[in-house]
Every structure is written in structure tokens, then in C-alpha cells.
Design a protein around this motif. Sequence first.
Motif, PDB file in Angstrom:
ATOM      1  N   GLY A  24       0.816  -1.216   0.000  1.00  0.00           N
ATOM      2  CA  GLY A  24       0.000   0.000   0.000  1.00  0.00           C
ATOM      3  C   GLY A  24       0.843   1.256   0.000  1.00  0.00           C
ATOM      4  O   GLY A  24       0.529   2.239  -0.679  1.00  0.00           O
ATOM      5  N   SER A  25       1.923   1.235   0.764  1.00  0.00           N
ATOM      6  CA  SER A  25       2.780   2.423   0.804  1.00  0.00           C
ATOM      7  C   SER A  25       3.534   2.612  -0.507  1.00  0.00           C
ATOM      8  O   SER A  25       3.713   3.747  -0.963  1.00  0.00           O
ATOM      9  CB  SER A  25       3.757   2.331   1.979  1.00  0.00           C
ATOM     10  N   ILE A  26       3.940   1.517  -1.124  1.00  0.00           N
ATOM     11  CA  ILE A  26       4.608   1.632  -2.429  1.00  0.00           C
ATOM     12  C   ILE A  26       3.620   2.121  -3.480  1.00  0.00           C
ATOM     13  O   ILE A  26       3.940   2.984  -4.306  1.00  0.00           O
ATOM     14  CB  ILE A  26       5.235   0.287  -2.841  1.00  0.00           C
ATOM     15  N   GLY A  27       2.392   1.602  -3.442  1.00  0.00           N
ATOM     16  CA  GLY A  27       1.374   2.041  -4.394  1.00  0.00           C
ATOM     17  C   GLY A  27       1.046   3.511  -4.236  1.00  0.00           C
ATOM     18  O   GLY A  27       0.907   4.233  -5.228  1.00  0.00           O
ATOM     19  N   ALA A  28       0.912   3.957  -2.983  1.00  0.00           N
ATOM     20  CA  ALA A  28       0.633   5.379  -2.747  1.00  0.00           C
ATOM     21  C   ALA A  28       1.778   6.255  -3.235  1.00  0.00           C
ATOM     22  O   ALA A  28       1.556   7.339  -3.793  1.00  0.00           O
ATOM     23  CB  ALA A  28       0.379   5.613  -1.265  1.00  0.00           C
ATOM     24  N   ALA A  29       2.998   5.793  -3.050  1.00  0.00           N
ATOM     25  CA  ALA A  29       4.156   6.566  -3.510  1.00  0.00           C
ATOM     26  C   ALA A  29       4.186   6.662  -5.035  1.00  0.00           C
ATOM     27  O   ALA A  29       4.462   7.739  -5.598  1.00  0.00           O
ATOM     28  CB  ALA A  29       5.440   5.930  -2.994  1.00  0.00           C
ATOM     29  N   VAL A  30       3.875   5.562  -5.710  1.00  0.00           N
ATOM     30  CA  VAL A  30       3.885   5.572  -7.179  1.00  0.00           C
ATOM     31  C   VAL A  30       2.784   6.487  -7.714  1.00  0.00           C
ATOM     32  O   VAL A  30       3.024   7.315  -8.604  1.00  0.00           O
ATOM     33  CB  VAL A  30       3.725   4.137  -7.729  1.00  0.00           C
ATOM     34  N   VAL A  31       1.575   6.358  -7.161  1.00  0.00           N
ATOM     35  CA  VAL A  31       0.460   7.190  -7.639  1.00  0.00           C
ATOM     36  C   VAL A  31       0.727   8.663  -7.351  1.00  0.00           C
ATOM     37  O   VAL A  31       0.461   9.530  -8.182  1.00  0.00           O
ATOM     38  CB  VAL A  31      -0.865   6.709  -7.008  1.00  0.00           C
ATOM     39  N   SER A  32       1.284   8.971  -6.191  1.00  0.00           N
ATOM     40  CA  SER A  32       1.613  10.367  -5.864  1.00  0.00           C
ATOM     41  C   SER A  32       2.666  10.922  -6.807  1.00  0.00           C
ATOM     42  O   SER A  32       2.586  12.075  -7.225  1.00  0.00           O
ATOM     43  CB  SER A  32       2.115  10.461  -4.424  1.00  0.00           C
ATOM     44  N   THR A  33       3.650  10.110  -7.140  1.00  0.00           N
ATOM     45  CA  THR A  33       4.698  10.551  -8.063  1.00  0.00           C
ATOM     46  C   THR A  33       4.124  10.839  -9.439  1.00  0.00           C
ATOM     47  O   THR A  33       4.460  11.854 -10.068  1.00  0.00           O
ATOM     48  CB  THR A  33       5.802   9.490  -8.158  1.00  0.00           C
ATOM     49  N   VAL A  34       3.242   9.974  -9.914  1.00  0.00           N
ATOM     50  CA  VAL A  34       2.632  10.175 -11.234  1.00  0.00           C
ATOM     51  C   VAL A  34       1.763  11.432 -11.225  1.00  0.00           C
ATOM     52  O   VAL A  34       1.805  12.242 -12.155  1.00  0.00           O
ATOM     53  CB  VAL A  34       1.816   8.935 -11.652  1.00  0.00           C
ATOM     54  N   ALA A  35       0.974  11.620 -10.158  1.00  0.00           N
ATOM     55  CA  ALA A  35       0.109  12.802 -10.081  1.00  0.00           C
ATOM     56  C   ALA A  35       0.939  14.083  -9.974  1.00  0.00           C
ATOM     57  O   ALA A  35       0.599  15.107 -10.574  1.00  0.00           O
ATOM     58  CB  ALA A  35      -0.830  12.690  -8.888  1.00  0.00           C
ATOM     59  N   THR A  36       2.040  14.031  -9.227  1.00  0.00           N
ATOM     60  CA  THR A  36       2.885  15.213  -9.046  1.00  0.00           C
ATOM     61  C   THR A  36       3.559  15.625 -10.349  1.00  0.00           C
ATOM     62  O   THR A  36       3.779  16.811 -10.583  1.00  0.00           O
ATOM     63  CB  THR A  36       3.941  14.945  -7.965  1.00  0.00           C
ATOM     64  N   SER A  37       3.869  14.652 -11.195  1.00  0.00           N
ATOM     65  CA  SER A  37       4.511  15.000 -12.467  1.00  0.00           C
ATOM     66  C   SER A  37       3.606  15.901 -13.308  1.00  0.00           C
ATOM     67  O   SER A  37       4.088  16.777 -14.016  1.00  0.00           O
ATOM     68  CB  SER A  37       4.882  13.746 -13.240  1.00  0.00           C
ATOM     69  N   GLY A  38       2.297  15.693 -13.232  1.00  0.00           N
ATOM     70  CA  GLY A  38       1.372  16.556 -13.970  1.00  0.00           C
ATOM     71  C   GLY A  38       1.242  17.927 -13.333  1.00  0.00           C
ATOM     72  O   GLY A  38       1.083  18.930 -14.023  1.00  0.00           O
ATOM     73  N   ILE A  39       1.290  17.979 -12.007  1.00  0.00           N
ATOM     74  CA  ILE A  39       1.187  19.264 -11.315  1.00  0.00           C
ATOM     75  C   ILE A  39       2.398  20.135 -11.636  1.00  0.00           C
ATOM     76  O   ILE A  39       2.274  21.337 -11.815  1.00  0.00           O
ATOM     77  CB  ILE A  39       1.046  19.047  -9.794  1.00  0.00           C
ATOM     78  N   GLU A  40       3.582  19.526 -11.729  1.00  0.00           N
ATOM     79  CA  GLU A  40       4.794  20.288 -12.047  1.00  0.00           C
ATOM     80  C   GLU A  40       4.711  20.917 -13.426  1.00  0.00           C
ATOM     81  O   GLU A  40       5.285  21.972 -13.665  1.00  0.00           O
ATOM     82  CB  GLU A  40       6.014  19.378 -11.962  1.00  0.00           C
TER      83      GLU A  40
END
Length: 62
Positions: A3-19
Motif C-alpha cells: 500500500g505504501s509503495i502504491g501510494a508513492a507511485v500514484v503520488s509521483t505520477v500525479a505530481t509529475s502533472g502538477i509540475e
Amino acid sequence: MGGSIGAAVVSTVATSGIERGTVGGFTDAFTVCAIAAAAGAAVALGLVPRGKPQMSGGPHVD
């Protein structure tokens, strides 16, 4: 741990769009989640045996 790895991956993908200044990262993050869920369902279909479980006559059987 998954779960923590999944949350980290999804957050990273979402953050790339915000940047980049767009909300497209959230769409990409939801797509990653959908693909992971489909892959998990396919693996579960392959691993879970079919049919009714057989009683083993163990110590907890009435």
C-alpha cells in the motif's frame, strides 16, 4: 508494504502533472490505479482455486 509503495507511485505520477501546470497527472494516476487493479484481478483469477473448499476434519470442525 504494498500500500505504501502504491501510494508513492500514484503520488509521483500525479505530481509529475502538477509540475507541468496541468491536471493531467491526476488522469495518469487514475489510469495507473486502474491498470494495477486489472492486473491484480487477473492474478487473483489465476491463483484462487475454483470450487467449494473441502473440509479437512481439523480441530475446529463441528
